[in-house]
Design an enzyme around this catalytic site. Structure first.
Site, mmCIF file in Angstrom:
data_model
loop_
_atom_site.group_PDB
_atom_site.id
_atom_site.type_symbol
_atom_site.label_atom_id
_atom_site.label_comp_id
_atom_site.label_asym_id
_atom_site.label_seq_id
_atom_site.Cartn_x
_atom_site.Cartn_y
_atom_site.Cartn_z
ATOM 1 N N ALA A 297 0.790 -1.222 0.000
ATOM 2 C CA ALA A 297 0.000 0.000 0.000
ATOM 3 C C ALA A 297 0.829 1.282 0.000
ATOM 4 O O ALA A 297 0.278 2.365 -0.221
ATOM 5 C CB ALA A 297 -0.939 0.013 1.202
ATOM 6 N N TYR A 298 2.126 1.200 0.244
ATOM 7 C CA TYR A 298 2.943 2.414 0.251
ATOM 8 C C TYR A 298 2.961 3.006 -1.159
ATOM 9 O O TYR A 298 3.507 2.413 -2.091
ATOM 10 C CB TYR A 298 4.357 2.123 0.726
ATOM 11 C CG TYR A 298 4.461 1.686 2.178
ATOM 12 C CD1 TYR A 298 3.419 1.910 3.078
ATOM 13 C CD2 TYR A 298 5.596 1.044 2.649
ATOM 14 C CE1 TYR A 298 3.510 1.512 4.399
ATOM 15 C CE2 TYR A 298 5.700 0.644 3.973
ATOM 16 C CZ TYR A 298 4.650 0.877 4.850
ATOM 17 O OH TYR A 298 4.746 0.477 6.162
ATOM 18 N N SER A 299 2.346 4.184 -1.279
ATOM 19 C CA SER A 299 2.188 4.843 -2.587
ATOM 20 C C SER A 299 1.564 3.893 -3.610
ATOM 21 O O SER A 299 1.898 3.914 -4.794
ATOM 22 C CB SER A 299 3.527 5.390 -3.099
ATOM 23 O OG SER A 299 3.989 6.438 -2.263
#
Length: 342
Positions: free
Chosen positions: A54-56
């Site tokens: 989910a990071y960026s």
């Protein structure tokens, strides 16, 4: 840089892990610069990288994958799943359906055929833990994952997961990733002792308390820290008071606040590694300059006086996990007609 064993996995990791949350649109959008930061961390001896799908929205994993070309075998690579990756309600959580799907997406973005540590980003009360562990076990047996871990799990959930794994003959969580800093010491009471009891390696996130322990947050002063405009914890009076007491302590010790905070986080015997999350090269350089810092018993005693062991200062961390019973009023209140004793 020294190595520590990640629980009882036999995997050796450095006391600093490089967190990749700030690589991509939500942090540093320059891929080339982010890759240079990763390479410098690796050249400094760090062998442990932690990211998440989910990071960026996958961009962080893609950057890490690019950076590790030609160096993958030398790195312990960790990633996570659970957070939403689309509008479809099944593109999130810890269900078997999503785990089996999303691991393939992470492997593709990371440009690798295996993940050394695959973690559930948060507990998922809607999914039976046996369902989650069964799917993760299959990934280990297939060779796509080497070890599995949890993140921000309450101690009771950690124990339940260990028992389920034993009783059902499933692979068990080998690591836990909780928040931990001078301002957030709650895990010292139960989570860290429980993790140690089960031989789990603990890698902690936010050792700088989202930036409150950088020296850039002071009572009554403006700050350029972007998170201060997002999280209410930056204006929490008890936390600000603790910071104002810690700053002179760091000065007396001849240390920047960042070095004091990191040295504290890795001093606990239950902590295998602390995650640093630099957005810029300057931030990385500052953190790397503190790798030789060891806090004396006197300094640790004075920290204990400011923030007692096993306590969190101020309001709960907005990014940490809160059980449904604390978030939903209907789980704490009987229907109005049933609240009387007569």
């Amino acid at each position: 840089m020294r190595y520590r064993t990640l629980g009882r996995t036999g995997i050796k990791v450095t006391p600093y892990a490089l967190g990749a949350m700030m690589f991509g649109a939500i942090g540093n959008p320059d891929h080339d610069d982010s890759i240079r930061i990763i390479h410098k961390a690796l050249d400094a001896g760090i062998n442990f990288i932690d990211t998440a799908d989910a990071y960026s929205h996958g961009e962080s994993e893609e950057i890490v994958g690019q950076a590790l070309k030609g160096r993958r075998d030398d790195i312990v690579l960790a990633t996570k799943l659970w957070m939403p990756m689309g509008d479809d309600p099944n593109q999130r959580g810890n269900s078997r359906r999503w785990i089996i799907t999303e691991v393939e997406n992470s492997l593709r973005r990371l440009q690798t055929d295996h993940i050394d540590l695959y973690q559930i980003h948060r507990p998922d009360p809607e999914t039976d833990i046996e369902e989650t562990l069964s799917a993760l076990s299959d990934l280990i047996h297939s060779g796509k994952v080497r070890a599995i871990g949890s993140s921000t799990m309450p101690a009771s959930d950690i124990v339940e997961a260990q028992w389920v794994a034993e009783r059902r003959g499933l692979e068990r969580f080998r690591t836990e990733q909780p928040p931990y800093s001078i301002l957030n010491r709650g895990i010292e009471a139960e989570v860290l002792p429980v993790a140690q009891r089960y031989g789990m390696g603990t890698l902690v996130w936010s050792p700088l308390a989202k930036g409150m322990l950088t020296g850039r947050i002071r009572r009554g002063q403006q700050t350029d820290l972007r998170r201060a405009a997002i999280f209410t914890s930056f204006s929490d009076e008890p936390r600000l008071e603790a910071v104002e007491k810690l700053i002179p302590l760091a000065q007396e010790a001849g240390l920047p606040m960042t070095h004091l905070a990191m040295a504290f986080a890795i001093a606990h015997p239950g902590v295998a590694s602390a995650i640093i999350g630099p957005r810029t090269m300057e931030q990385l350089d500052d953190l790397l300059a503190g790798v030789d810092v060891a806090l004396s018993d006197e300094i640790l005693d004075r920290i204990d006086e400011i923030v007692p062991p096993g306590t969190d200062v101020g309001a709960p961390d907005q990014a940490a996990y809160l059980p449904p019973a604390l978030l939903r009023a209907d789980l704490r209140r009987r229907p109005a007609a049933e609240r009387t004793a007569a």
